[in-house]
Enzyme design. Structure first.
Site, PDB file in Angstrom:
ATOM      1  CD  GLU A  52      33.651  64.504  38.055  1.00  0.00           C
ATOM      2  OE1 GLU A  52      32.787  64.256  37.206  1.00  0.00           O
ATOM      3  OE2 GLU A  52      33.799  63.834  39.110  1.00  0.00           O
ATOM      4  CB  CYS A  75      26.868  63.590  38.739  1.00  0.00           C
ATOM      5  SG  CYS A  75      27.571  64.461  40.170  1.00  0.00           S
ATOM      6  NE  ARG A 184      36.841  34.848  47.470  1.00  0.00           N
ATOM      7  CZ  ARG A 184      37.060  33.950  48.423  1.00  0.00           C
ATOM      8  NH1 ARG A 184      37.494  34.344  49.617  1.00  0.00           N
ATOM      9  NH2 ARG A 184      36.841  32.668  48.198  1.00  0.00           N
ATOM     10  CG  ASP A 200      34.677  23.341  49.243  1.00  0.00           C
ATOM     11  OD1 ASP A 200      34.925  22.139  49.436  1.00  0.00           O
ATOM     12  OD2 ASP A 200      34.663  23.876  48.118  1.00  0.00           O
ATOM     13  N   GLY A 264      31.516  26.329  42.184  1.00  0.00           N
ATOM     14  CA  GLY A 264      31.564  24.991  41.619  1.00  0.00           C
ATOM     15  C   GLY A 264      31.168  24.852  40.159  1.00  0.00           C
TER      16      GLY A 264
END
Length: 333
Positions: A52, A75, A184, A200, A264
């Site tokens: 805003e 807000c 990510r 890994d 995994g």
């Protein structure tokens, strides 16, 4: 143009803040001046302008008498920046169209009430479904104090993640792998199991991703379930253990809005079986592993009967080079 058309522009604009705003919400705004001129803005990095304020700054005196379209309720409290409601009133905004209310306890309808009390014409709920989806991680965190959980897996067409000898690099191609870096970068934390770290030794960083303004996004917090080897590339990282709900609660207390689970088949299965996953992202390669001994996407016990099968909704199916990305959201999200 209709209210929904302007709000759709605000939604598109909000995406410009996706990689920089968190843990604040990534919000978009469109200001329509009395002469029909439009101005757009989006939330910047924490401590900087909300959407805003950004659009008021661009519009200047044209804001007086204007209509503002904003994806999330403005807000009304003093945080790292002053309240947006006061800025809107001072600028002379006549009408405010809001997508969804902000569930943050410091706002939660108070911003809307303040604007109405000052005589501003306020309308709420335009394109709410689309905005709920766009802001799902933020909204979940503010409503439950728990982060939004995305589980990502890469597999062959028959649902295998590694061969009999344990090799898994690379099942998917470069475009799919780059898309993972984008996911990510959108997350506040990346979580894996200690077994993945030992096997890994991943970096777990977001690479080759840039914000629309040309800056690099902040790197997500790296979280490992279990002990971290002292020479692991993932360091510095946070080591957590115990019940997964408490792990997520701790991350929520650390203001982590979205967690990206990459660890995994066993870790993925633990989150899945506990019903803690909001979105599944599965990258499928045009390859067949075959056999029954190769590692499946999910370990664990699996579902006992078809009547108990967890079901969600496909949100998108996207072709990335030779691979396909399937995104499925669960109903509880």
């Amino acid at each position: 143009m209709s209210d929904s058309s302007y709000m759709e522009r605000a939604i598109r604009r909000a995406e410009n803040g996706r990689l920089m705003a968190s843990p604040n919400p990534w919000v978009g705004s469109v200001l329509v001046a009395e002469d029909g001129t439009t101005y757009e803005g989006h939330t910047l990095a924490p401590g900087n302008m909300h959407s805003e304020i950004a659009v008021l700054d661009i519009a200047g005196s044209k804001a007086r008498g204007a209509t503002l379209y904003v994806t999330l309720e403005p807000c009304c409290h003093q945080g790292s920046t002053p309240p947006c409601t006061q800025a809107l009133l001072a600028a002379g905004i006549k009408r405010v169209v809001i997508g969804v209310e902000d569930p943050d306890q410091r706002v939660n309808g108070k911003g809307i009430a303040e604007l109405k009390h000052a005589g501003v014409d306020v309308h709420v709920g335009v394109c709410a479904k689309e905005i709920e989806r766009q802001l799902a991680p933020y909204l979940k965190h503010r409503r439950s104090a728990m982060p939004y959980v995305t589980v990502k897996m890469a597999a062959t067409l028959d649902g295998k993640t590694s061969a009999n000898d344990g090799t898994s690099k690379w099942i998917t191609g470069p475009q799919a792998r780059q898309d993972v870096h984008r996911l990510r970068a959108e997350s506040d934390a990346i979580l894996v199991g200690a077994g993945t770290v030992r096997a890994d030794d991943p970096l777990l960083t977001a690479r080759n991703v840039m914000c629309p303004n040309g800056t690099e996004p902040k790197q997500p917090l790296r979280v490992v379930l279990g002990d971290i080897p002292p020479d692991a590339k993932v360091l510095p990282a946070l080591s957590l253990r115990g019940d997964l709900r408490e792990v997520l609660a701790e991350l929520g207390r650390r203001n982590i809005v979205q967690v990206f689970v990459e660890g995994g088949a066993n870790v993925a299965a633990q989150f899945h079986e506990a019903g803690l996953v909001d979105t599944y992202v599965l990258y499928l390669a045009p390859a067949i592993m075959g056999g029954v001994s190769a590692t499946p996407v999910f370990g664990g016990q699996g579902t006992d009967t078809i009547a108990q099968l967890p079901r969600g909704k496909f949100q998108s199916i996207t072709k990335l080079g030779d691979d396909i990305r399937i995104e499925m959201c669960m109903h509880h999200s």
